[in-house]
Scaffold this active site. Sequence first.
Site, PDB file in Angstrom:
ATOM      1  N   ARG A  47     -17.783  10.688  -5.142  1.00 58.65           N
ATOM      2  CA  ARG A  47     -18.484  11.186  -6.325  1.00 58.65           C
ATOM      3  C   ARG A  47     -19.725  10.354  -6.701  1.00 58.65           C
ATOM      4  O   ARG A  47     -20.765  10.908  -7.038  1.00 58.65           O
ATOM      5  CB  ARG A  47     -17.513  11.203  -7.502  1.00 58.65           C
ATOM      6  CG  ARG A  47     -18.068  11.852  -8.744  1.00 58.65           C
ATOM      7  CD  ARG A  47     -17.100  11.622  -9.888  1.00 58.65           C
ATOM      8  NE  ARG A  47     -15.967  12.529  -9.806  1.00 58.65           N
ATOM      9  CZ  ARG A  47     -15.931  13.713 -10.413  1.00 58.65           C
ATOM     10  NH1 ARG A  47     -16.950  14.120 -11.134  1.00 58.65           N
ATOM     11  NH2 ARG A  47     -14.882  14.487 -10.321  1.00 58.65           N
ATOM     12  N   HIS A 247       8.376   4.816   4.868  1.00 54.47           N
ATOM     13  CA  HIS A 247       8.436   3.687   5.805  1.00 54.47           C
ATOM     14  C   HIS A 247       9.858   3.370   6.274  1.00 54.47           C
ATOM     15  O   HIS A 247      10.106   3.203   7.469  1.00 54.47           O
ATOM     16  CB  HIS A 247       7.840   2.425   5.175  1.00 54.47           C
ATOM     17  CG  HIS A 247       6.449   2.624   4.639  1.00 54.47           C
ATOM     18  ND1 HIS A 247       5.530   3.419   5.255  1.00 54.47           N
ATOM     19  CD2 HIS A 247       5.821   2.111   3.547  1.00 54.47           C
ATOM     20  CE1 HIS A 247       4.403   3.401   4.560  1.00 54.47           C
ATOM     21  NE2 HIS A 247       4.556   2.624   3.525  1.00 54.47           N
TER      22      HIS A 247
HETATM   23  C1  BG6 Z   1       2.415   1.122   1.084  1.00 56.31           C
HETATM   24  C2  BG6 Z   1       2.987   1.140  -0.303  1.00 56.31           C
HETATM   25  O1  BG6 Z   1       2.633   2.355   1.716  1.00 56.31           O
HETATM   26  O2  BG6 Z   1       3.031   0.079   1.827  1.00 56.31           O
HETATM   27  C3  BG6 Z   1       2.760  -0.196  -0.975  1.00 56.31           C
HETATM   28  O3  BG6 Z   1       2.361   2.168  -1.053  1.00 56.31           O
HETATM   29  C4  BG6 Z   1       3.308  -1.317  -0.143  1.00 56.31           C
HETATM   30  O4  BG6 Z   1       3.334  -0.215  -2.275  1.00 56.31           O
HETATM   31  C5  BG6 Z   1       2.805  -1.217   1.291  1.00 56.31           C
HETATM   32  O5  BG6 Z   1       2.874  -2.540  -0.712  1.00 56.31           O
HETATM   33  C6  BG6 Z   1       3.526  -2.206   2.175  1.00 56.31           C
HETATM   34  O6  BG6 Z   1       2.906  -2.234   3.411  1.00 56.31           O
HETATM   35  P1  BG6 Z   1       2.989  -3.532   4.334  1.00 56.31           P
HETATM   36  O7  BG6 Z   1       2.287  -3.126   5.579  1.00 56.31           O
HETATM   37  O8  BG6 Z   1       2.308  -4.639   3.568  1.00 56.31           O
HETATM   38  O9  BG6 Z   1       4.439  -3.802   4.533  1.00 56.31           O
END
Ligand code: BG6
Length: 512
Positions: A47, A247
Amino acid sequence: MKIPDSQILVIFGASGDLTKRKLLPALYELFIRGLLPRAFKIVCAARTAMSSEEFRRTRIAEMLEMSDATARNSSRLGEFFGLVEYFPFDIGSADGYFLLRDEIHRVRSEASIGDNIVFYMGAPPAVFPAIVDGIRECGLAAVPDGGSRRIVVEKPFGTDLKSARALNEKLRSCFHEDSIFRIDHYLGKETVQNIVVLRFSNGIFEPLWNRNYIDSVAITASETVGVERRGSYYEGAGALRDMVQNHLLTLMAFVSMECPSAFDSASVRNEIVKVLKSLRPMGESDIRRNVFRGQYSGGNVGGKAVCGYRDEPGVEKNSEVETYVAMKFFIDNWRWGGVPFYFYTGKRMSKKLSEIVINFKSAPQMFFAGQCCGRSCNRLVLRIQPDEGVSLKFGLKVPGAGFQSTQVSMDFDYSSLADITLPDAYARLLLDAMRGDSTLFARSDAVEEGWKFIDPIEDYWKNCGSEIPKYPAGSDGTKEGVELSFEHSGASCSLPIKNELTVALPKASNED
Ligand code: BG6
């Protein structure tokens, strides 16, 4: 490594944090490694009114400030930003998409780029539908002969099953499922991909990889950071949606899936869906017994006093949103029947750690019981971050009189592979999306299966009426969560394992 065909990458929401912190540094990494297409441009749409020149200047300064790696390797930043164009653009304006289409045509013909476009949804999820409609209406989604159209979507993929289905339908109204790349950055991590290689390239682990030999599986992703500047997003998410639905379920699927018939996108993703479909649904009494939430209160992390979740910017003073989840669940299939799986995730915990622990069953006669950690001496630890590596733990005799045993560890550390820096997860996934390889991206049915498992837990918490338990920042979570971990790690042994010796691996010799 196949270099992607010539193409244009269009990033929506390009003035946001994601582009600054993840996408541009990842693209720079690919540029330095010579992996970007030979004819390539990045059109950053957002934007804010500014020129391409201004956008490049600010982003270069930010990237240098943000990342030591970029600062050390900055000599080609100017050249890289020659690939970047900025386009001021209002997501809500129908005309804007026609102007964007003209800009893409201009950039494409100037740089002799084929008719291949990857759209990257870096904007907030609430505006995804508007963007998809805009792309379709201005004709940009129509796949030309010999060209391609792909879209990369950032999580969250909905907030429950209903919204995920609606989002999937919207995306499929414009793009073919094979052209939709739902990013879960955990799948871009080298150590996560390694789970599949460790399992399916070694004859020694797979025969043991089932309910006959495995006692339990524990998957942890704990962080020391709080919600930082994402309080308002997190208020609508919580740890269950933010970490578990994507995850942790992804890690679980890689650990537990069957060997695919081929290592291609369809076969791998079919196996992932099969295992997600086998998750045992949880009723209220299972949730009450086996799923624990918590929220951090003020405390101390790494010697620094930090505030509680409710005092974070963007968070309601009486928020009931969970920043921690500990849970036990089962996969009802032939391989895993009866084996408990555990998830632990939380913010503001005592340490940053993502790992998978496979606890093997103990020997039938425990002559030396009690000396090892947990129910058995044998466990395989796959460390995803930090200190990426693999450790195999087993019992050995303590030298000297008697027969005292202790747990020892054979360790592999990625850091011991000289000259190899683990590639950034986003770099790997962007490259795959540009090459059209969807193996490491979530398919719509996998996302929906994930929500089917998660939704009853969210519903239970919403309606249970009890106040969310707290844990002090810098601790190991709530009392219930810590007690749950004793089931598989052993109450006497708080991780990291105490009474362990490290066995030095002999150097590989030519005779081996
Ligand atoms: C993200 C989440 O998908 O993954 C975050 O939204 C989190 O809240 C992050 O901190 C963690 O990723 P990593 O790679 O640091 O374990």
